[in-house]
Design an enzyme around this catalytic site. Sequence first.
Site, short mmCIF file in Angstrom:
data_model
loop_
_atom_site.label_atom_id
_atom_site.label_comp_id
_atom_site.label_asym_id
_atom_site.label_seq_id
_atom_site.Cartn_x
_atom_site.Cartn_y
_atom_site.Cartn_z
N LYS A 128 32.64 29.41 16.93
CA LYS A 128 31.28 28.88 17.18
C LYS A 128 30.33 29.38 16.10
O LYS A 128 29.53 28.62 15.56
CB LYS A 128 30.79 29.31 18.57
N SER A 173 27.45 28.51 21.65
CA SER A 173 27.55 29.34 22.86
C SER A 173 26.71 30.60 22.69
O SER A 173 26.59 31.14 21.59
CB SER A 173 29.01 29.72 23.05
N TYR A 197 37.53 32.61 19.66
CA TYR A 197 36.74 31.47 20.15
C TYR A 197 35.28 31.61 19.71
O TYR A 197 34.69 30.70 19.13
CB TYR A 197 36.82 31.38 21.69
P1 NAD Z 1 36.21 20.98 28.20
O1 NAD Z 1 37.50 21.60 27.79
O2 NAD Z 1 36.06 20.53 29.60
O3 NAD Z 1 35.85 19.76 27.23
C1 NAD Z 1 36.21 19.73 25.88
C2 NAD Z 1 36.91 18.41 25.62
O4 NAD Z 1 37.29 18.35 24.24
C3 NAD Z 1 38.18 18.23 26.45
O5 NAD Z 1 38.12 17.00 27.12
C4 NAD Z 1 39.32 18.24 25.41
O6 NAD Z 1 40.37 17.37 25.79
C5 NAD Z 1 38.61 17.78 24.16
N1 NAD Z 1 39.16 18.24 22.88
C6 NAD Z 1 39.47 19.51 22.50
N2 NAD Z 1 39.89 19.51 21.21
C7 NAD Z 1 39.82 18.23 20.77
C8 NAD Z 1 40.13 17.58 19.55
N3 NAD Z 1 40.58 18.27 18.49
N4 NAD Z 1 39.95 16.25 19.45
C9 NAD Z 1 39.50 15.52 20.51
N5 NAD Z 1 39.21 16.07 21.70
C10 NAD Z 1 39.37 17.41 21.83
O7 NAD Z 1 35.05 22.03 27.82
P2 NAD Z 1 33.52 22.03 28.19
O8 NAD Z 1 33.28 23.14 29.14
O9 NAD Z 1 33.08 20.66 28.53
O10 NAD Z 1 32.92 22.47 26.79
C11 NAD Z 1 32.45 21.53 25.84
C12 NAD Z 1 32.01 22.28 24.59
O11 NAD Z 1 31.01 23.24 24.94
C13 NAD Z 1 33.13 23.07 23.92
O12 NAD Z 1 32.98 22.99 22.53
C14 NAD Z 1 32.89 24.49 24.39
O13 NAD Z 1 33.38 25.44 23.48
C15 NAD Z 1 31.37 24.53 24.46
N6 NAD Z 1 30.88 25.53 25.40
C16 NAD Z 1 31.32 25.52 26.69
C17 NAD Z 1 30.87 26.50 27.56
C18 NAD Z 1 31.35 26.52 28.99
O14 NAD Z 1 31.17 27.53 29.65
N7 NAD Z 1 31.92 25.46 29.55
C19 NAD Z 1 29.97 27.47 27.14
C20 NAD Z 1 29.52 27.45 25.81
C21 NAD Z 1 30.00 26.46 24.94
C1 UD1 Z 2 32.50 33.47 29.59
C2 UD1 Z 2 33.11 33.58 28.22
C3 UD1 Z 2 32.07 33.29 27.15
C4 UD1 Z 2 31.45 31.92 27.39
C5 UD1 Z 2 30.83 31.94 28.79
C6 UD1 Z 2 30.15 30.64 29.14
C7 UD1 Z 2 34.82 35.29 28.61
C8 UD1 Z 2 35.25 36.70 28.33
N1 UD1 Z 2 33.65 34.92 28.08
O1 UD1 Z 2 31.54 34.46 29.67
O2 UD1 Z 2 32.64 33.32 25.87
O3 UD1 Z 2 30.46 31.65 26.43
O4 UD1 Z 2 31.86 32.20 29.74
O5 UD1 Z 2 30.89 29.88 29.98
O6 UD1 Z 2 35.53 34.52 29.25
N2 UD1 Z 2 33.41 37.88 36.85
C9 UD1 Z 2 33.97 38.59 37.91
N3 UD1 Z 2 35.12 38.14 38.44
C10 UD1 Z 2 35.76 37.01 38.01
C11 UD1 Z 2 35.18 36.28 36.94
C12 UD1 Z 2 34.02 36.76 36.39
O7 UD1 Z 2 33.43 39.61 38.31
O8 UD1 Z 2 36.83 36.67 38.55
C13 UD1 Z 2 32.14 38.34 36.28
C14 UD1 Z 2 32.20 38.67 34.79
O9 UD1 Z 2 32.56 40.01 34.59
C15 UD1 Z 2 30.76 38.36 34.36
C16 UD1 Z 2 30.34 37.20 35.28
O10 UD1 Z 2 31.22 37.27 36.39
O11 UD1 Z 2 29.92 39.46 34.62
C17 UD1 Z 2 30.47 35.85 34.62
O12 UD1 Z 2 31.77 35.71 34.11
P1 UD1 Z 2 32.29 34.33 33.46
O13 UD1 Z 2 32.01 33.21 34.38
O14 UD1 Z 2 33.71 34.55 33.04
O15 UD1 Z 2 31.37 34.13 32.20
P2 UD1 Z 2 31.04 35.12 30.97
O16 UD1 Z 2 31.79 36.38 31.08
O17 UD1 Z 2 29.59 35.21 30.85
#
Ligand code: NAD
Ligand code: UD1
Length: 348
Positions: free
Chosen positions: A166, A138, A162
């Site tokens: 990572k 991330s 969290y």
């Molecule tokens: P998500 O929660 O939709 O998907 C993660 C999946 O992993 C889920 O289906 C959950 O059931 C499964 N899971 C969790 N722990 C597990 C375990 N121990 N064994 C088997 N399955 C397990 O999340 P996502 O948004 O699809 O994110 C996927 C990956 O990307 C995650 O590692 C997350 O940290 C990373 N990531 C997500 C974002 C984001 O904004 N969505 C941003 C940066 C990184």
């Molecule tokens: C969040 C996670 C970050 C993750 C990233 C990617 C937090 C604190 N951080 O970051 O670890 O890697 O998502 O998915 O959750 N905002 C509003 N009102 C809202 C929601 C958000 O103003 O109700 C603003 C936030 O202040 C920010 C922007 O929208 O400026 C994006 O927010 P968000 O979608 O939560 O993502 P990140 O904060 O970038």
Amino acid sequence: MCPYSKTSNRGGTTTNILVTGGAGYIGTHTCIALIEAGHTVVVADNLSNSKRESIETIKRITNQEIPFYEVDISDRQAVERIFETNHIDGVIHFAGLKAVGESVEKPATYYENNLISTLVLVNSCLKYGINRFVFSSSATVYGENEVPFVETMERYPTTNPYGETKAMCERILTDIAKANPLFSVSLLRYFNPVGAHESGLIGEVPTGIPNNLMPYLTQVAKGKIDDLSIFGNDYPTIDGTGVRDYIHVMDLAEGHVAALTYLKKGAHIYNLGTGQGTSVLQLVKAFEQANGVTISYKMVPRRSGDIACCYADVDKARRELQWIAKRDVITMCKDAWRFEQNNLHQEV
Ligand code: NAD
Ligand code: UD1
């Protein structure tokens, strides 16, 4: 045949990929992109944050059978059984817990789940001679840094457990690659994934009231929530609101296919973003314009732990993975809204 099926082997080598967390938001979209690129997938997920139906939906979209294992990736025997019963060429490791706020309340759960699953999985890969590994990291590991964020920057301490999981997994996988000359790992630092598959059949289903901006916007638009609270309008940005690099989840998914294709020995970090910053107010306006809806909002104080501005330098991914994000913010807003309108499972 599903009208959205684009399955084709584009002449590349077909590989069988284990997708952990493949029932989740990014995992489901990546399964589709992998299948469209001619690969086959095996999914393992404990369904702690997803539903089994998402696997059925991927099958419907792609017309492919998908072996699915409801297992916890921290369960070594279960993981090894998958490697014994399937020929696996590479692994994309999405499985993990991802809610920042929850990680502050339950750090032990986050460290246990995210670290142990990664260690069990990578050790099993080494045991079974699987040397191709892609990891979900991330942009949060950059902490508060100069924009644009470049892969060569030092990792800064993040403000929550969290983010620490990572950073730790990146370090673990880098050490493993150093010690195992055949091992290749890409550490993909995602910026802000939003949007949904064009079919409107899969997308992000947050549990409870969403924390992230785009799912919040779609729920305000649907009338489930009265108004959006904008966290801070006194940041040193174009309009005072926070700036982020929103990336369409299908672009992100295609970035994983590219990362697998261009994997090379050792550990390599890649930013997956668009390189464009968008403020909260700009995203609100884009959402209104894309979907012909009005979003009511109010300004509230900053959210603790937020940074002013975050966007990617995407040059390394463009050069080494031959990948760039193609979909614009309007498409992200349209696709997110289409999914929200179709989505019958979501409860607030
Ligand atoms: P998500 O929660 O939709 O998907 C993660 C999946 O992993 C889920 O289906 C959950 O059931 C499964 N899971 C969790 N722990 C597990 C375990 N121990 N064994 C088997 N399955 C397990 O999340 P996502 O948004 O699809 O994110 C996927 C990956 O990307 C995650 O590692 C997350 O940290 C990373 N990531 C997500 C974002 C984001 O904004 N969505 C941003 C940066 C990184
Ligand atoms: C969040 C996670 C970050 C993750 C990233 C990617 C937090 C604190 N951080 O970051 O670890 O890697 O998502 O998915 O959750 N905002 C509003 N009102 C809202 C929601 C958000 O103003 O109700 C603003 C936030 O202040 C920010 C922007 O929208 O400026 C994006 O927010 P968000 O979608 O939560 O993502 P990140 O904060 O970038």
